[in-house]
Design an enzyme around this catalytic site. Structure first.
Site, short mmCIF file in Angstrom:
data_model
loop_
_atom_site.label_atom_id
_atom_site.label_comp_id
_atom_site.label_asym_id
_atom_site.label_seq_id
_atom_site.Cartn_x
_atom_site.Cartn_y
_atom_site.Cartn_z
N ARG A 51 21.79 99.17 -26.15
CA ARG A 51 22.36 99.42 -24.81
C ARG A 51 23.84 99.75 -24.83
O ARG A 51 24.28 100.71 -24.18
CB ARG A 51 22.19 98.19 -23.91
CG ARG A 51 20.86 98.07 -23.26
CD ARG A 51 20.53 96.59 -23.16
NE ARG A 51 20.33 96.08 -24.50
CZ ARG A 51 19.16 96.15 -25.14
NH1 ARG A 51 18.11 96.61 -24.52
NH2 ARG A 51 19.02 95.73 -26.38
N THR A 52 24.62 98.93 -25.50
CA THR A 52 26.07 99.07 -25.39
C THR A 52 26.52 100.41 -25.95
O THR A 52 27.27 101.14 -25.30
CB THR A 52 26.78 97.90 -26.12
OG1 THR A 52 26.21 96.67 -25.66
CG2 THR A 52 28.26 97.91 -25.84
N LYS A 80 32.72 100.88 -48.89
CA LYS A 80 33.43 101.02 -50.20
C LYS A 80 34.60 100.06 -50.28
O LYS A 80 35.36 100.10 -51.24
CB LYS A 80 33.96 102.45 -50.35
CG LYS A 80 32.93 103.54 -50.22
CD LYS A 80 33.64 104.89 -50.27
CE LYS A 80 32.78 105.99 -49.70
NZ LYS A 80 33.57 107.19 -49.35
N ARG A 101 32.35 97.60 -31.86
CA ARG A 101 31.63 96.32 -31.98
C ARG A 101 31.79 95.85 -33.41
O ARG A 101 31.62 96.64 -34.36
CB ARG A 101 30.16 96.48 -31.63
CG ARG A 101 29.35 95.23 -31.95
CD ARG A 101 27.94 95.28 -31.43
NE ARG A 101 27.92 95.12 -29.98
CZ ARG A 101 26.80 94.97 -29.27
NH1 ARG A 101 25.63 94.95 -29.90
NH2 ARG A 101 26.83 94.83 -27.97
N HIS A 129 32.46 89.84 -24.85
CA HIS A 129 31.72 91.10 -24.63
C HIS A 129 32.12 91.58 -23.22
O HIS A 129 31.31 91.56 -22.29
CB HIS A 129 30.22 90.82 -24.75
CG HIS A 129 29.36 92.04 -24.91
ND1 HIS A 129 29.82 93.33 -24.71
CD2 HIS A 129 28.04 92.16 -25.24
CE1 HIS A 129 28.82 94.19 -24.93
NE2 HIS A 129 27.74 93.50 -25.25
N1 CP Z 1 23.52 93.64 -24.23
C1 CP Z 1 23.81 94.21 -25.40
O1 CP Z 1 24.94 94.07 -25.90
O2 CP Z 1 22.81 94.91 -25.95
P1 CP Z 1 22.90 95.73 -27.32
O3 CP Z 1 23.14 94.71 -28.41
O4 CP Z 1 21.62 96.46 -27.44
O5 CP Z 1 24.08 96.63 -27.22
#
Ligand code: CP
Length: 310
Positions: A51-52, A80, A101, A129
């Site tokens: 999603r993110t 590496k 991320r 998040h």
């Molecule tokens: N909610 C969320 O962060 O989903 P993903 O890990 O799929 O990005």
């Protein structure tokens, strides 16, 4: 550091949060624009995501920008031995915004400190998040008509769940009441309970996902027990299936109750809940597109044209 970076939800004032929600609302009505025309975004995902990453990339595309990056760090030179410092320095040569991320807590803060390009934290370990929180707030606002005076029940992995940590911090402005439902091993960390105490936010803490808790809730925020956060797989096996929401458990719940989940889900929400009108998690994920369009605009210091006239 670019002041428009978004590393923690605590970087945002109440007014900035409300402004982002207003912008998200605008993008829900006007998803396509060209305000990122000629701009390039990097999505650097050192941890898996559906999603993110996809909603950020869709957001950039719908705003007329382009995306580079990786969804699997093993294909980048970090495999590496290139450091995060050097990776960020390098990518900063190419792009106008970095969306990242990382599995290490604090990685996004560190990245934001080594570049002048705005960095958006798309999740750093068990820490924060913030873009998920903005879409959660938008979902709560859309379904409840307000952010104020709501009872929010958080269930599952409250120890490693970065989405619940960010949401607690964001709700400080809106007089929430929290119920924390988790087993001892995955209980809400003391720092977030101290945060509630300092802000005068009432909360209950229980291991029992009881009818009383369910029936008093405006929002139930289910979370996944995250296997990837455990060093002891036996401990994961012990706790992974402790909380399961079934449709029959919602029989006496409030009319306005909505079930949220950042997703992905494993077993914590039964499939029989999906058809219940109180299930909102897939709509919640769609709201991520609008919230992330708003976050990107803030990061670039731009407002959608015509927004104030709407
Ligand atoms: N909610 C969320 O962060 O989903 P993903 O890990 O799929 O990005």
């Amino acid at each position: 550091m670019n002041p428009n970076s978004l590393v923690s939800i605590a970087d945002l004032t109440k007014d900035e949060i409300l402004d982002l929600l207003k912008t998200a609302e605008y993008f829900e009505r006007h998803p396509n624009s060209k305000i990122l025309d000629g701009r390039v975004a990097a999505t650097l995902f050192f941890e898996p995501s559906t999603r993110t990453r996809l909603s950020f990339e869709t957001a950039v595309n719908r705003l007329g920008g382009r995306v580079i990056g990786f969804s699997d760090a093993s294909t980048s030179s970090s495999s590496k031995g290139e450091t995060l410092h050097d990776t960020i320095k390098m990518v900063s040569n190419y792009v106008d915004i970095i969306i990242m991320r990382h599995f290490l807590e604090g990685a996004a803060r560190y990245a934001s400190e080594v570049t002048d390009v705005p960095v958006v934290n798309a999740g750093d370990g068990a820490n924060q998040h913030p873009s998920q929180t903005m879409l959660d707030l938008y979902s709560i606002y859309k379904t409840q008509g307000t952010l104020y005076d709501l009872t929010i029940t958080m269930v599952g992995d409250l120890k490693y769940g970065r989405t619940v940590h960010s949401l607690i911090m964001a709700m400080q402005y809106f007089r929430p009441k929290f119920n924390f439902v988790a087993c001892q091993e995955l209980a809400m960390p003391d720092e977030y309970k101290r945060f509630c105490d300092e802000k005068g936010i009432p909360y209950t803490e229980t291991t029992d996902f009881s009818p009383e808790v369910i029936n008093s809730s405006d929002i139930i925020y289910m979370t996944r027990v995250q296997r990837e956060r455990f060093t002891d797989i036996m401990e994961y096996e012990r706790v992974k299936d402790l909380y399961n929401l079934h449709n029959s458990m919602l029989d006496n719940s409030k009319d306005n109750l909505r079930i949220l989940h950042p997703l992905p889900r494993i077993t914590e929400i039964s499939y029989d809940v999906d058809a219940n009108p109180k299930a909102y998690y897939f709509d919640q994920a769609r709201n991520g597109l609008y919230a992330r369009q708003a976050i990107i605009c803030r990061a670039r210091g731009i407002k959608p044209e015509g927004m104030t006239n709407d």
